[in-house]
Design a protein around this motif. Sequence first.
Motif, mmCIF file in Angstrom:
data_model
loop_
_atom_site.group_PDB
_atom_site.id
_atom_site.type_symbol
_atom_site.label_atom_id
_atom_site.label_comp_id
_atom_site.label_asym_id
_atom_site.label_seq_id
_atom_site.Cartn_x
_atom_site.Cartn_y
_atom_site.Cartn_z
ATOM 1 N N GLU A 30 -82.042 31.447 53.942
ATOM 2 C CA GLU A 30 -83.024 32.328 54.545
ATOM 3 C C GLU A 30 -84.421 31.749 54.367
ATOM 4 O OE1 GLU A 30 -82.516 35.883 52.330
ATOM 5 O OE2 GLU A 30 -80.736 36.521 53.432
ATOM 6 N N VAL A 31 -85.308 32.067 55.308
ATOM 7 C CA VAL A 31 -86.715 31.707 55.173
ATOM 8 C C VAL A 31 -87.369 32.649 54.172
ATOM 9 C CG1 VAL A 31 -88.924 31.591 56.374
ATOM 10 C CG2 VAL A 31 -86.850 30.762 57.493
ATOM 11 N N GLU A 32 -88.136 32.104 53.223
ATOM 12 C CA GLU A 32 -88.749 32.927 52.187
ATOM 13 C C GLU A 32 -90.216 33.226 52.448
ATOM 14 O OE1 GLU A 32 -88.181 32.124 48.158
ATOM 15 O OE2 GLU A 32 -86.006 31.959 48.288
ATOM 16 N N ASP A 33 -90.907 32.410 53.241
ATOM 17 C CA ASP A 33 -92.340 32.573 53.462
ATOM 18 C C ASP A 33 -92.596 33.767 54.367
ATOM 19 O OD1 ASP A 33 -95.023 32.385 53.877
ATOM 20 O OD2 ASP A 33 -94.985 30.391 54.793
ATOM 21 N N GLU A 34 -93.166 34.836 53.804
ATOM 22 C CA GLU A 34 -93.384 36.063 54.564
ATOM 23 C C GLU A 34 -94.463 35.924 55.627
ATOM 24 O OE1 GLU A 34 -96.379 38.187 51.377
ATOM 25 O OE2 GLU A 34 -95.418 39.359 52.918
ATOM 26 N N THR A 35 -95.296 34.880 55.550
ATOM 27 C CA THR A 35 -96.414 34.761 56.483
ATOM 28 C C THR A 35 -95.977 34.289 57.862
ATOM 29 O OG1 THR A 35 -96.891 32.463 55.829
ATOM 30 C CG2 THR A 35 -97.968 34.219 54.572
ATOM 31 N N GLY A 46 -92.650 39.872 65.086
ATOM 32 C CA GLY A 46 -91.586 40.807 64.757
ATOM 33 C C GLY A 46 -90.218 40.288 65.152
ATOM 34 N N PRO A 47 -89.143 41.039 64.835
ATOM 35 C CA PRO A 47 -87.774 40.586 65.091
ATOM 36 C C PRO A 47 -87.510 40.140 66.522
ATOM 37 C CG PRO A 47 -87.738 42.503 63.669
ATOM 38 C CD PRO A 47 -89.170 42.318 64.093
ATOM 39 N N LYS A 48 -88.118 40.801 67.513
ATOM 40 C CA LYS A 48 -87.881 40.409 68.902
ATOM 41 C C LYS A 48 -88.504 39.055 69.229
ATOM 42 C CE LYS A 48 -87.458 45.112 70.736
ATOM 43 N NZ LYS A 48 -88.018 46.124 71.668
ATOM 44 N N GLU A 49 -89.476 38.618 68.421
ATOM 45 C CA GLU A 49 -90.155 37.334 68.668
ATOM 46 C C GLU A 49 -89.679 36.219 67.747
ATOM 47 O OE1 GLU A 49 -92.121 40.496 70.439
ATOM 48 O OE2 GLU A 49 -92.187 40.239 68.267
ATOM 49 N N TRP A 50 -88.797 36.510 66.787
ATOM 50 C CA TRP A 50 -88.392 35.489 65.826
ATOM 51 C C TRP A 50 -87.902 34.208 66.502
ATOM 52 C CZ3 TRP A 50 -85.120 38.719 61.792
ATOM 53 C CH2 TRP A 50 -86.005 39.505 61.037
ATOM 54 N N GLY A 51 -87.118 34.353 67.554
ATOM 55 C CA GLY A 51 -86.549 33.188 68.219
ATOM 56 C C GLY A 51 -87.567 32.319 68.919
ATOM 57 N N GLN A 52 -88.794 32.827 69.096
ATOM 58 C CA GLN A 52 -89.847 32.070 69.769
ATOM 59 C C GLN A 52 -90.845 31.449 68.793
ATOM 60 O OE1 GLN A 52 -91.641 34.787 72.609
ATOM 61 N NE2 GLN A 52 -89.649 35.722 73.058
ATOM 62 N N LEU A 53 -90.715 31.770 67.511
ATOM 63 C CA LEU A 53 -91.691 31.301 66.526
ATOM 64 C C LEU A 53 -91.409 29.893 66.024
ATOM 65 C CD1 LEU A 53 -92.072 34.545 64.363
ATOM 66 C CD2 LEU A 53 -93.577 33.727 66.185
ATOM 67 N N ASP A 54 -90.150 29.468 66.096
ATOM 68 C CA ASP A 54 -89.762 28.159 65.573
ATOM 69 C C ASP A 54 -88.525 27.704 66.340
ATOM 70 O OD1 ASP A 54 -88.332 26.168 63.884
ATOM 71 O OD2 ASP A 54 -89.880 26.630 62.409
ATOM 72 N N PRO A 55 -88.486 26.442 66.785
ATOM 73 C CA PRO A 55 -87.312 25.966 67.530
ATOM 74 C C PRO A 55 -86.009 26.109 66.754
ATOM 75 C CG PRO A 55 -89.126 24.405 67.715
ATOM 76 C CD PRO A 55 -89.542 25.419 66.690
ATOM 77 N N HIS A 56 -86.082 26.062 65.423
ATOM 78 C CA HIS A 56 -84.880 26.181 64.604
ATOM 79 C C HIS A 56 -84.394 27.628 64.500
ATOM 80 C CE1 HIS A 56 -86.800 22.398 63.140
ATOM 81 N NE2 HIS A 56 -85.549 21.973 63.213
ATOM 82 N N LYS A 58 -83.954 29.651 67.189
ATOM 83 C CA LYS A 58 -83.596 30.072 68.542
ATOM 84 C C LYS A 58 -82.457 31.082 68.554
ATOM 85 C CE LYS A 58 -84.539 29.650 72.922
ATOM 86 N NZ LYS A 58 -85.866 30.074 73.436
ATOM 87 N N LEU A 59 -81.528 30.959 67.598
ATOM 88 C CA LEU A 59 -80.392 31.882 67.565
ATOM 89 C C LEU A 59 -80.824 33.333 67.370
ATOM 90 C CD1 LEU A 59 -77.617 30.004 65.535
ATOM 91 C CD2 LEU A 59 -77.526 30.726 67.928
ATOM 92 N N CYS A 60 -81.994 33.541 66.763
ATOM 93 C CA CYS A 60 -82.480 34.914 66.591
ATOM 94 C C CYS A 60 -82.647 35.608 67.936
ATOM 95 C CB CYS A 60 -83.815 34.919 65.849
ATOM 96 S SG CYS A 60 -83.761 34.242 64.172
ATOM 97 N N GLU A 61 -82.847 34.816 68.990
ATOM 98 C CA GLU A 61 -83.064 35.361 70.330
ATOM 99 C C GLU A 61 -81.835 35.227 71.216
ATOM 100 O OE1 GLU A 61 -86.484 35.056 73.819
ATOM 101 O OE2 GLU A 61 -86.125 33.346 72.506
ATOM 102 N N THR A 62 -81.101 34.114 71.080
ATOM 103 C CA THR A 62 -80.011 33.822 72.013
ATOM 104 C C THR A 62 -78.622 34.020 71.421
ATOM 105 O OG1 THR A 62 -79.968 31.473 71.394
ATOM 106 C CG2 THR A 62 -81.468 32.130 73.181
ATOM 107 N N GLY A 63 -78.526 34.193 70.110
ATOM 108 C CA GLY A 63 -77.221 34.293 69.468
ATOM 109 C C GLY A 63 -76.426 35.507 69.914
ATOM 110 N N LEU A 211 -77.068 35.480 59.432
ATOM 111 C CA LEU A 211 -78.111 35.862 58.494
ATOM 112 C C LEU A 211 -79.006 36.898 59.165
ATOM 113 C CD1 LEU A 211 -79.218 32.388 57.060
ATOM 114 C CD2 LEU A 211 -77.656 34.040 56.020
ATOM 115 N N THR A 212 -79.598 37.790 58.393
ATOM 116 C CA THR A 212 -80.427 38.850 58.973
ATOM 117 C C THR A 212 -81.911 38.516 58.959
ATOM 118 O OG1 THR A 212 -80.634 40.054 56.876
ATOM 119 C CG2 THR A 212 -78.729 40.579 58.276
ATOM 120 N N VAL A 213 -82.256 37.317 58.547
ATOM 121 C CA VAL A 213 -83.627 36.809 58.638
ATOM 122 C C VAL A 213 -83.558 35.411 59.242
ATOM 123 C CG1 VAL A 213 -84.434 38.141 56.656
ATOM 124 C CG2 VAL A 213 -83.597 35.811 56.312
ATOM 125 N N PRO A 214 -84.684 34.893 59.762
ATOM 126 C CA PRO A 214 -84.673 33.530 60.285
ATOM 127 C C PRO A 214 -84.128 32.547 59.247
ATOM 128 C CG PRO A 214 -86.735 34.623 60.852
ATOM 129 C CD PRO A 214 -86.005 35.532 59.906
#
Length: 249
Positions: A30-35, A46-56, A58-63, A211-214
């Motif tokens: 899991e990613v630990e950095d809250e920032t 927020g959760p709907k944007e997680w998949g757009q914040l980092d290329p790694h 992407k599953l948060c959006e497309t999984g 996982l429930t976080v990025p």
Amino acid sequence: MEWIRSITFPTLLISSLCFFLLIAIASSDEVEDETVFTYIEGTGKGPKEWGQLDPHWKLCETGKFQSPIDVPNGKLRVVPSLGKLKKNYKPVPAVLKNRGHDIKIRWDGDAGKITVNGTDYKLIQCHWHSPSEHTFNGTRYQMELHMVHRSASGEMAVISVFYKYGRPDPFLTKLFHDIKTVGEEEENLGIINPRDIKFNGRKYFRYIGSLTVPPCTEGVVWTLIQKGFETNIRPTQPLDGRTVLFYAP
């Protein structure tokens, strides 16, 4: 591969009626950095944007196998051939850390293990989410504890305990002052016995998730065993045709 989780009636700081125990298997931490992300929608992170914040991420959006989910009564398949969760924990020194989005206890040393389908997973840390991330027929519990384990090959197994308001839980009662006062620096807790986290059970649910976080890594096997605050939860994800299995001896 078949994996196990269990649910029991623990005596909890905020729960005593029932709880569910889940185990997850994953290959990425899991990613630990809250920032870099948040649980608050409308912030751009927020959760709907997680998949757009980092290329790694992407599953948060497309999984299609994302967690958490709402566990339904009507879409269960009984599987009587599943095994039991084996655990063997040890008391060792631990530290407490406020990660911003949650509170974490990390064990420094061999805190023991669980054995799932013949594979050993060593206990690394535990942390809390409030309220619970998973729901059961739409019901969300007051808090959810994740006990994170890792195998020799790097896979993870996570046991989650769900709390309701009720009689005090000895484990949380012992740590209450430290949790309440922890600051930005890690705090030494001394010897902490993971066996003080009570869970057991003979009936459980299972589904494939993430996982429930990025980075929202998929391939996580969740098993739920049943017997009987700033929000830091990811919204439940669609089942997308997945089947939740149920075991009862």
